[in-house]
Design a protein around this motif. Structure first.
Motif, mmCIF file in Angstrom:
data_model
loop_
_atom_site.group_PDB
_atom_site.id
_atom_site.type_symbol
_atom_site.label_atom_id
_atom_site.label_comp_id
_atom_site.label_asym_id
_atom_site.label_seq_id
_atom_site.Cartn_x
_atom_site.Cartn_y
_atom_site.Cartn_z
ATOM 1 N N LYS A 149 9.612 10.774 4.351
ATOM 2 C CA LYS A 149 9.149 11.467 3.152
ATOM 3 C C LYS A 149 10.278 12.372 2.688
ATOM 4 O O LYS A 149 10.763 13.206 3.446
ATOM 5 C CB LYS A 149 7.898 12.284 3.452
ATOM 6 C CG LYS A 149 7.345 13.012 2.233
ATOM 7 C CD LYS A 149 6.099 13.813 2.600
ATOM 8 C CE LYS A 149 5.567 14.568 1.392
ATOM 9 N NZ LYS A 149 4.379 15.404 1.744
ATOM 10 N N GLY A 187 2.962 2.649 -3.179
ATOM 11 C CA GLY A 187 2.324 3.517 -4.176
ATOM 12 C C GLY A 187 2.045 4.909 -3.649
ATOM 13 O O GLY A 187 1.279 5.660 -4.265
ATOM 14 N N SER A 188 2.652 5.253 -2.516
ATOM 15 C CA SER A 188 2.426 6.571 -1.918
ATOM 16 C C SER A 188 3.728 7.374 -1.878
ATOM 17 O O SER A 188 4.762 6.930 -2.382
ATOM 18 C CB SER A 188 1.879 6.411 -0.494
ATOM 19 O OG SER A 188 2.888 5.928 0.373
ATOM 20 N N VAL A 189 3.668 8.552 -1.266
ATOM 21 C CA VAL A 189 4.858 9.413 -1.144
ATOM 22 C C VAL A 189 5.736 8.989 0.027
ATOM 23 O O VAL A 189 6.810 9.555 0.227
ATOM 24 C CB VAL A 189 4.449 10.896 -0.957
ATOM 25 C CG1 VAL A 189 3.709 11.390 -2.182
ATOM 26 C CG2 VAL A 189 3.588 11.069 0.303
ATOM 27 N N GLU A 193 -6.044 4.330 6.917
ATOM 28 C CA GLU A 193 -4.643 4.741 7.040
ATOM 29 C C GLU A 193 -4.600 6.236 7.374
ATOM 30 O O GLU A 193 -5.416 7.014 6.865
ATOM 31 C CB GLU A 193 -3.891 4.482 5.745
ATOM 32 C CG GLU A 193 -2.371 4.514 5.843
ATOM 33 C CD GLU A 193 -1.797 5.924 5.868
ATOM 34 O OE1 GLU A 193 -0.687 6.110 6.413
ATOM 35 O OE2 GLU A 193 -2.463 6.847 5.341
ATOM 36 N N TYR A 237 0.845 -1.202 0.000
ATOM 37 C CA TYR A 237 0.000 0.000 0.000
ATOM 38 C C TYR A 237 0.882 1.254 0.000
ATOM 39 O O TYR A 237 0.648 2.192 -0.770
ATOM 40 C CB TYR A 237 -0.914 -0.019 1.230
ATOM 41 C CG TYR A 237 -1.708 1.253 1.416
ATOM 42 C CD1 TYR A 237 -2.957 1.400 0.812
ATOM 43 C CD2 TYR A 237 -1.228 2.295 2.202
ATOM 44 C CE1 TYR A 237 -3.688 2.561 0.977
ATOM 45 C CE2 TYR A 237 -1.947 3.460 2.374
ATOM 46 C CZ TYR A 237 -3.182 3.598 1.765
ATOM 47 O OH TYR A 237 -3.902 4.755 1.929
ATOM 48 N N TYR A 238 1.898 1.259 0.856
ATOM 49 C CA TYR A 238 2.757 2.438 0.963
ATOM 50 C C TYR A 238 3.682 2.596 -0.248
ATOM 51 O O TYR A 238 4.143 3.710 -0.530
ATOM 52 C CB TYR A 238 3.594 2.369 2.239
ATOM 53 C CG TYR A 238 2.803 2.723 3.477
ATOM 54 C CD1 TYR A 238 2.366 4.028 3.695
ATOM 55 C CD2 TYR A 238 2.498 1.756 4.419
ATOM 56 C CE1 TYR A 238 1.645 4.353 4.826
ATOM 57 C CE2 TYR A 238 1.775 2.070 5.565
ATOM 58 C CZ TYR A 238 1.347 3.379 5.758
ATOM 59 O OH TYR A 238 0.618 3.709 6.879
ATOM 60 N N ARG A 256 2.603 6.881 11.507
ATOM 61 C CA ARG A 256 1.283 6.734 10.921
ATOM 62 C C ARG A 256 0.665 5.410 11.375
ATOM 63 O O ARG A 256 1.365 4.551 11.942
ATOM 64 C CB ARG A 256 1.359 6.795 9.393
ATOM 65 C CG ARG A 256 1.925 8.128 8.886
ATOM 66 C CD ARG A 256 1.922 8.191 7.381
ATOM 67 N NE ARG A 256 0.571 8.304 6.833
ATOM 68 C CZ ARG A 256 -0.084 9.465 6.706
ATOM 69 N NH1 ARG A 256 0.478 10.606 7.107
ATOM 70 N NH2 ARG A 256 -1.295 9.487 6.176
#
Length: 331
Positions: free
Chosen positions: A304, A278-280, A329, A275-276, A313
């Motif tokens: 980040k 695909g994130s910043v 999330e 999941y992470y 988080r």
């Protein structure tokens, strides 16, 4: 002999000897030693006068070479002791800032280093030559200058009134005229050390005027026992901060890796990491904070842009038809 060599040779001469040479008139004396001393003084004075006449330059002795001035970057306006209204930025009553209130640079000779201490808000150092480490936004730091005076123009310090802007932005009842003094006034103390070991203390005084413009002056300063802001520790450089954060990341990863996990937890953690991906955010470590038969919540340390985020988080996964799904999330 070069002019620079002559200047260096006379740098250490005591001014009283020069004055004595200027005022000296030949007198009869029975002491050959005294006569020799005066001859030496006169000879030195003659060399100095010759340098002035031949080179057309003024000789500044080491004991007096401590003049430092401050200028507003962008306009090159000299920040006088009497003060000057800055033309580089303004703030409105609703907290909108246009331009930058103050970025300044110094001019002088043989500055070895300058320690900057901002009393109320924060400052940022930028070296446009990219030869010196920077500190990010901070309140206290020490900048190495060096003998190349042509670089001083490119060593800038920007004052950032974020606390003032936040108060005007977040509080609709706040106006510039009603702000407390600490949000309208500030002092940046400069502890200047020269190559010859001498020191000088100056300060930039900043005031926010009722019309949203800024007023600044540059003057001498005497540090008192009440100036606790000057006694704060210096900020570390961004390079040093990066090394510390890298060490923290490795430690967290090591701790997380060494903790035993069941097949269910491993499966859920794999889904969470995907999941992470695909994130910043980049996952540094993941710890299970709670678990039921069909639900697992992880506390996740992420970074980040290479900076560890604080606080950690939280991500929630639920088991549906034998497969773990992310259902929540955030913080």
């Amino acid at each position: 002999m070069k002019r620079e060599d002559i200047s260096k040779a006379i740098n250490g001469i005591d001014t009283r000897y020069i004055q004595e040479a200027v005022n000296y008139t030949t007198k009869k004396t029975g002491s050959k030693k005294l006569a020799g001393r005066h001859f030496t003084i006169v000879a030195i004075a003659a060399v100095i006068l010759l340098c002035i006449i031949a080179g057309g330059t003024s000789i500044v002795l080491q004991s007096g070479n401590m003049a430092v001035n401050a200028y507003a970057y962008g306009t090159d306006d000299k920040i006088e002791t009497s003060g000057v209204v800055l033309n580089t930025g303004t703030i409105s009553d609703n907290g909108e800032m246009k331009g930058i209130p103050l970025i300044f640079y110094l001019s002088g000779s043989d500055i070895e280093s300058v320690r900057f201490s901002c009393k109320n808000q924060k400052i940022r150092f930028i070296d446009w030559t990219e030869k010196r480490d920077e500190f990010g936004t901070a309140q206290n730091f020490t900048v190495p200058y060096g003998s190349d005076e042509s670089e001083y123009y490119y060593l800038t310090v920007g004052w950032e009134p974020d606390d003032t802007i936040q108060e005007l932005t977040d509080n609709s009842n706040s106006k510039i005229s009603t702000l407390p003094d600490k949000l309208r006034e500030d002092i940046i103390v400069l502890e200047i050390t020269f190559a010859n070991g001498k020191k000088l203390t100056k300060a930039v005084y900043i005031s926010l005027l009722d019309d949203g413009t800024f007023f600044a002056k540059f003057d001498n300063y005497k540090i008192s026992d009440d100036d606790s802001f000057v006694k704060r520790a210096d900020a570390i450089t961004l390079r040093e901060l990066s090394k510390i954060e890298e060490a923290q990341i490795k430690e967290k990863q090591k701790e997380s890796k060494n903790k035993p996990k069941s097949k269910a937890v491993k499966a859920a953690a794999k889904v969470a990491k995907e999941y992470y991906s695909g994130s910043v955010f980049k996952v540094i470590s993941m710890e299970m904070s709670s678990r039921t038969k069909n639900e697992i919540i992880f506390s996740v340390c992420v970074s980040k842009d290479g900076i560890i985020q604080d606080p950690d988080r939280s991500i929630t996964l639920k088991l549906k038809n034998g497969t773990w799904k992310v259902t929540g999330e955030g913080y």
